[in-house]
Enzyme design. Structure first.
Site, short mmCIF file in Angstrom:
data_model
loop_
_atom_site.label_atom_id
_atom_site.label_comp_id
_atom_site.label_asym_id
_atom_site.label_seq_id
_atom_site.Cartn_x
_atom_site.Cartn_y
_atom_site.Cartn_z
N CYS A 88 -4.68 2.14 -8.09
CA CYS A 88 -4.95 0.71 -8.26
C CYS A 88 -6.42 0.35 -8.29
O CYS A 88 -6.90 -0.22 -9.28
CB CYS A 88 -4.24 -0.08 -7.17
SG CYS A 88 -2.45 0.00 -7.31
N ARG B 198 0.86 -1.19 0.00
CA ARG B 198 0.00 0.00 0.00
C ARG B 198 0.88 1.23 0.00
O ARG B 198 1.84 1.29 0.78
CB ARG B 198 -0.85 0.05 1.27
CG ARG B 198 -1.86 -1.04 1.42
CD ARG B 198 -2.28 -1.16 2.88
NE ARG B 198 -1.13 -1.48 3.74
CZ ARG B 198 -1.13 -1.41 5.06
NH1 ARG B 198 -2.20 -1.03 5.71
NH2 ARG B 198 -0.04 -1.73 5.77
N LYS C 136 -8.78 1.36 -11.44
CA LYS C 136 -8.38 0.76 -12.73
C LYS C 136 -8.44 -0.78 -12.66
O LYS C 136 -8.79 -1.43 -13.64
CB LYS C 136 -6.98 1.24 -13.14
CG LYS C 136 -5.82 0.53 -12.48
CD LYS C 136 -4.49 0.83 -13.13
CE LYS C 136 -3.33 0.23 -12.35
NZ LYS C 136 -3.26 -1.23 -12.35
N1 LIG Z 1 1.16 2.03 -6.72
C1 LIG Z 1 0.81 1.02 -5.94
O1 LIG Z 1 0.53 1.20 -4.76
C2 LIG Z 1 0.76 -0.39 -6.48
C3 LIG Z 1 0.62 -1.47 -5.59
C4 LIG Z 1 0.60 -2.76 -6.10
C5 LIG Z 1 0.69 -2.98 -7.47
N2 LIG Z 1 0.81 -1.91 -8.31
C6 LIG Z 1 0.95 -2.18 -9.75
O2 LIG Z 1 2.32 -2.04 -10.08
C7 LIG Z 1 2.47 -1.50 -11.40
C8 LIG Z 1 3.29 -0.24 -11.36
O3 LIG Z 1 2.58 0.72 -10.58
P1 LIG Z 1 3.25 2.10 -10.12
O4 LIG Z 1 2.26 2.79 -9.28
O5 LIG Z 1 4.61 1.83 -9.57
O6 LIG Z 1 3.39 2.83 -11.54
P2 LIG Z 1 4.10 4.22 -11.88
O7 LIG Z 1 3.31 4.82 -12.95
O8 LIG Z 1 4.36 4.97 -10.61
O9 LIG Z 1 5.52 3.78 -12.44
C9 LIG Z 1 5.70 3.08 -13.64
C10 LIG Z 1 7.07 3.44 -14.17
O10 LIG Z 1 7.36 2.61 -15.30
C11 LIG Z 1 8.14 3.39 -16.21
N3 LIG Z 1 8.15 2.77 -17.54
C12 LIG Z 1 7.14 2.68 -18.45
N4 LIG Z 1 7.57 2.02 -19.56
C13 LIG Z 1 8.86 1.69 -19.36
C14 LIG Z 1 9.84 1.02 -20.12
N5 LIG Z 1 9.56 0.53 -21.33
N6 LIG Z 1 11.06 0.86 -19.60
C15 LIG Z 1 11.36 1.34 -18.39
N7 LIG Z 1 10.48 2.00 -17.59
C16 LIG Z 1 9.24 2.16 -18.08
C17 LIG Z 1 7.48 4.76 -16.15
O11 LIG Z 1 8.35 5.76 -16.65
C18 LIG Z 1 7.19 4.88 -14.67
O12 LIG Z 1 8.24 5.53 -13.97
C19 LIG Z 1 1.04 -1.31 -11.92
O13 LIG Z 1 0.66 -2.44 -12.64
C20 LIG Z 1 0.22 -1.20 -10.65
O14 LIG Z 1 -1.11 -1.59 -10.84
C21 LIG Z 1 0.87 -0.62 -7.85
#
Ligand SMILES: NC(=O)c1ccc[n+]([C@@H]2O[C@H](COP(=O)([O-])OP(=O)(O)OC[C@H]3O[C@@H](n4cnc5c(N)ncnc54)[C@H](O)[C@@H]3O)[C@@H](O)[C@H]2O)c1
Length: 461
Positions: free
Chosen positions: A263, A154, A266
């Site tokens: 999260c 979280r 979506k």
């Molecule tokens: N935010 C949360 O609390 C959370 C918790 C559990 C799971 N998730 C899941 O984890 C995943 C990531 O979430 P997030 O919140 O960290 O996303 P985010 O948007 O904060 O970060 C994603 C990162 O990936 C990078 N990126 C995109 N394409 C790329 C590429 N080809 N090469 C290198 N880097 C690249 C972007 O520049 C960005 O910095 C999602 O699927 C989300 O659903 C998120």
């Protein structure tokens, strides 16, 4: 163990830093050159309590580094985590997997020797199959195992969640991959952490089902809160009375303005789409998504109700913009829909948030941003608590009342007790509990000080 973490957002950066803290050698990679530049200068691009120290310590110990390009780091890695975003696709609510598949192709070109490729991003059922297909299409001779290892952290408590997880789900039928994953998480074996091994498709679905269930729990209590308001019950006591049943539990039963964040919204949408694609309509989740979307805007009507529906020309102070405390994440935050609705009703909006204002200024340029909660309240006709940051829990109510043009508080997180606010001369609305509205809109400064009009004229809504 050498690890490449691709995607350095909330999940990638926290996971990468914590894995380095376990003793692994981790390179966090991101396409965003600004983000990587900032990290290389020692700046942390997100607000997450405790993260700065872990990053700093592990960079100093040379276990953690940052890069824009993945080739060299993937080539030498034992495990490659994919932690890029999977946002909603604009038109239809499906998860947009283009970032995932771009990474899969790049990884295919770079792998060397046996490599475990791990989907840490939240991805729909079948995505790991497609990642594997893409890799073998690009490099038929590659030696990879693709594993699903969803993340349950979280925001705001991400480091604790990563280091003390309730469970680690590993979806794979490849014994070599399972051995690598066991080694990655071995430092956690001192705690009684269940490693839960299952198939890839099951692991992928576990993550969506978990988020959808939590979102449903929140939406359920929000609807019960609406009923409480009509029948004179108290939702906090209902939630406690219900939650003390071990089969139900007290968590995620806090009534409020609706769930937001990067999260739940979506993931609920994506799971609904997966259901439709397989001819299994997920009716409960369809209702959850609709009820929650409508609720955020309905909160503006709660504010308007304090002024008999007439907000035009009123100044509304909004405390808290992020979707929850202890993060700077504004994605799908209830504040966004609420503020849009307040503007639509003709109100002027002032706002303060301890961490989310930089992002908010870009997204909501019409809002007047303030230095503190008290600065925000100055001259306001109503103050709305949207995010329950710690610092909004014990506001100096006398000071607030003197600063405001009219003493009206709309508490969307039930931080305060109605009697307390009534005693201090406020008209007060909350969620699923008794609210007190009075002739606050016409209260003069002297009456405010004496608390005359506001306390005498109050009536239960
Ligand atoms: N935010 C949360 O609390 C959370 C918790 C559990 C799971 N998730 C899941 O984890 C995943 C990531 O979430 P997030 O919140 O960290 O996303 P985010 O948007 O904060 O970060 C994603 C990162 O990936 C990078 N990126 C995109 N394409 C790329 C590429 N080809 N090469 C290198 N880097 C690249 C972007 O520049 C960005 O910095 C999602 O699927 C989300 O659903 C998120």
């Amino acid at each position: 163990m050498r690890i490449a973490m691709i995607g350095t957002g909330y999940v990638g950066l926290v996971s990468g830093a914590c894995l380095a803290d376990f003793g692994h050698h981790v390179v966090c990679i991101d396409k965003d050159t600004k983000k990587i530049g900032a990290l290389q200068r020692g700046e942390i691009p997100i607000y997450e309590p405790g993260l700065q120290d872990i990053v700093r310590n592990n960079v100093r110990e040379a276990r953690l580094s940052f890069a824009n390009e993945l080739q060299e780091h993937v080539r030498s890695a034992d495990a490659v985590f994919i932690a890029v975003g999977t946002p909603s696709r604009r038109d239809d609510g499906h998860a947009d997997l283009s970032y995932i598949y771009d990474v899969a192709r790049e990884v295919a070109a770079a792998v060397d020797g046996f490599t475990v490729v791990i989907a840490k991003s939240t991805v729909p059922v079948g995505t790991c199959d497609e990642i594997q297909r893409l890799i073998y299409q690009e490099r038929p001779n590659a030696d990879v195992a693709v594993v699903s290892n969803p993340e349950f952290m979280r925001e705001g408590a991400a480091i604790r969640d990563f280091k003390f997880p309730d469970r680690i789900v590993v979806g794979s039928d490849d014994e070599r991959a399972k051995t690598v994953l066991a080694e990655v998480y071995r430092p956690l074996s001192l705690n009684p952490v269940p490693m839960f091994y299952t198939t890839r498709r099951t692991a992928e679905l576990i993550k969506y089902a978990a988020n959808a269930f939590l979102a449903t729990k929140i939406t359920f209590i929000n609807e019960i809160a609406d009923l409480c308001e009509k029948v004179g019950a108290d939702v906090q006591e209902v939630a406690r009375g219900v939650g003390l049943d071990n089969r139900i539990g007290t968590k995620f039963l806090h009534a409020g303005p609706g769930f937001g964040g990067s999260c739940f919204p979506k993931d609920v949408r994506a799971l609904i789409k997966t259901g439709q694609d397989h001819d299994v309509p997920l009716r409960i989740l369809e209702a959850v998504a609709t009820v929650n979307d409508n609720r955020k805007r309905a909160m503006a009507r709660k504010v308007a109700a304090m002024f008999s529906g007439a907000l035009r020309g009123k100044t509304v102070a909004v405390l808290g913009l992020t979707f929850k405390p202890n993060t700077d994440d504004l994605r799908e935050a209830p504040s966004l829909a609420l503020i849009t609705a307040l503007h639509d009703m003709g109100a002027h909006v002032r706002a303060f948030d301890p961490a989310g204002m930089a992002q908010a200024q870009v997204q909501m340029p019409k809002v007047a941003y303030c230095e503190s909660a008290y600065d925000c309240a100055e001259g306001a006709d109503a103050l709305v608590i949207v995010t329950e940051w710690e610092q909004f829990r014990a506001l100096d109510l006398e000071r607030l009342r003197d600063l405001m043009a009219t003493p009206v508080i709309v508490d969307l997180r039930n931080v305060y007790r109605p009697e307390e606010l009534q005693r201090h001369g406020f008209a007060y609305a909350c969620v699923g509990r008794q609210s007190y509205a009075g002739p606050a809109a016409g209260t003069s400064a002297s009456q405010k000080r004496e608390g005359i009009a506001t306390t005498r004229g109050l009536h239960s809504l």
